[in-house]
Structures are given as structure tokens and as C-alpha cells.
Design an enzyme around this catalytic site. Sequence first.
Site, PDB file in Angstrom:
ATOM      1  N   TYR A  95       2.752  10.277  -0.008  1.00 48.99           N
ATOM      2  CA  TYR A  95       3.809   9.782   0.867  1.00 48.99           C
ATOM      3  C   TYR A  95       5.147  10.328   0.384  1.00 48.99           C
ATOM      4  CZ  TYR A  95       0.326   6.522   2.752  1.00 48.99           C
ATOM      5  OH  TYR A  95      -0.784   5.967   3.336  1.00 48.99           O
ATOM      6  N   ASP A 149       0.829  -1.204   0.000  1.00 47.18           N
ATOM      7  CA  ASP A 149       0.000   0.000   0.000  1.00 47.18           C
ATOM      8  C   ASP A 149       0.861   1.249   0.000  1.00 47.18           C
ATOM      9  OD1 ASP A 149      -2.795   1.258   0.524  1.00 47.18           O
ATOM     10  OD2 ASP A 149      -1.465   2.184   2.013  1.00 47.18           O
TER      11      ASP A 149
END
Length: 295
Positions: free
Chosen positions: A56, A51
Site C-alpha cells: 500500500y 488491515d
Amino acid sequence: MPITATRTIGDVTVSAIGLGGMPMSIEGRPDRERSIATIHASLDEGVTFIDTADAYHLEAGEVGHNEELIAEALRSYGGDTSGVLVATKAGHLRPGDGSWTQDGRPEHIKEAAKASAKRLGVDAIGLHQFHRPDPDVPYAESVGALVELLDEGVIRMAGVSNADPDQIREANEVLGGRLVSVQNQFSPGFRSSEAELRLCDEMGIAFLPWSPLGGIAKASELAGSLDAFAEVAREHDVTPQQVTLAWHLAKSPVVVPIPGSSRPETARASAAAADLRLSEDEVARLDATQPPPEG
């Protein structure tokens, strides 16, 4: 020994425990070499679900940092990665000052998904998730972008993240019954998503707990709250973290925890928990614990 336990997300069979990529790309992240080694270690242990998210990253100019790391790791891995499901997300932004902001506009989600597909080097993203509701955009409009992405073949499956029960039902309705997963925070130390987990179980939709190990690091100090996790760990000669992941799996067959990792050894330890079996009595003991007080 590689993971043998499996779960299902949509029409895809995956390892019962996945890998969360966020720690490899945000504050405190390791160097690129160690991150690649961490992903390779998970793959060695049979992990077939990873994931990530376009948000991010640290600096404003490195959107998709984690997606690029994962793509590089899959390309450089010596074994077969054709069965690995990579899930990503859109709807969160990191302007570079340490904050997290939201953009749930359909046009942003569609553009972000296409950019993610390029970074991941895929024709279609295996699982794409709306990252977090945007209070300035009607939820149905944001989820509607996933409908278009599905119909255009940009993504194969659609999910939502950080959603409440009403939003889960609404998302599934907007998607015409094609919602395959919900990713919410859930752990021994954070159980506010218990209702969402139960709803996913009823609907047959995968529930993907993020930060699944929350509250366990200090379990030995939490007498009367989470100490049962440490006690069960001693009985099985494993770590409290491994017991925690096994507890997640015991709660429902739709649960697929995605512990984050930034070191090969922790990635291996998490994967090893997939085949740890807890008794009904042990699960009841762990269910009866209470999260530590906030503050």
C-alpha cells in the site's frame, strides 16, 4: 458511542468492523496529518482491527508507507492500543508505475514479513496474510513461507487473501489447520466470493471482505439492482453504506468487514454500523438484490 459488537479472528477478539488502510497510501491519498486523524478517529470509536499491506504505497521507493502510517498513529494515540490487532500482507508489489505485480516466492514473503514487523514496531506481526496467488509459484510453496514465519515467531497468526475455495483448503492443510482468515473482495456490487464466504463459515475461519462498500455509492441510481440498500437505509435513518456493513455482519458471524477510509468522518460512520441490527426480512431483501451489470 464506541463499538460494542465483536468478532473473533483466530484467538483474538476484535471489533465487528475494522479499518482498511489502503486509501491512505495509494492514488488520491490524503496528507499524513489527515491519515493519522482518520486512524485516531477509528480508535476513538472502538475499532480494534486495522488491515494494511507492504504494497500500500505509490512510489517504488516507499514500500510499507501504510504500515508506517499505522505504526505512527498507534504510537501517537492518547489511549490504550494494546488490544488492537494489526494485519498486514506480502506477495504484491507496486513498481511505481501504477501497476500491481506479484511475488509469491517463499524467500520474498519471509523477508517482507520481517521488514513489515520492523516498520510496525512489533516483535511479532499479529496477523500476516499471503496477499495474492502468484501464477509462477506453486501455491503450497508460498503458503509454506507462512508456516516458517509462524514457527519462527515472526508472525502470530496466518491468513490468505484473494483465494478460491480450493486454495483456502490447501492453505489450511499446508498450515496444519492454523489458517485463521481469508480476505477476499466481497460487496453488494461484487459477490463472486460468496462460495469462499460460505466455506469460511463452515470452517470457522474469519472472512474479511475488502472493498465491502463496492457498488453502494450510486445505489440511489440503481433501481432494480441495489436500490434496496438505500430503501433500508431510509427506514433506519442511516446511510446505505452503514446498511451495507450491517448486511455483511448479518451474513455470518465469521465476517469482519474492513472498509477503507481516508477521512475521520467516514471512519466514524463505518464504525457506527457495527451495532446496526437488520431484521431477517431486511437481510433477505438485500440478499435478493443483484450487482449492477459490468461496463
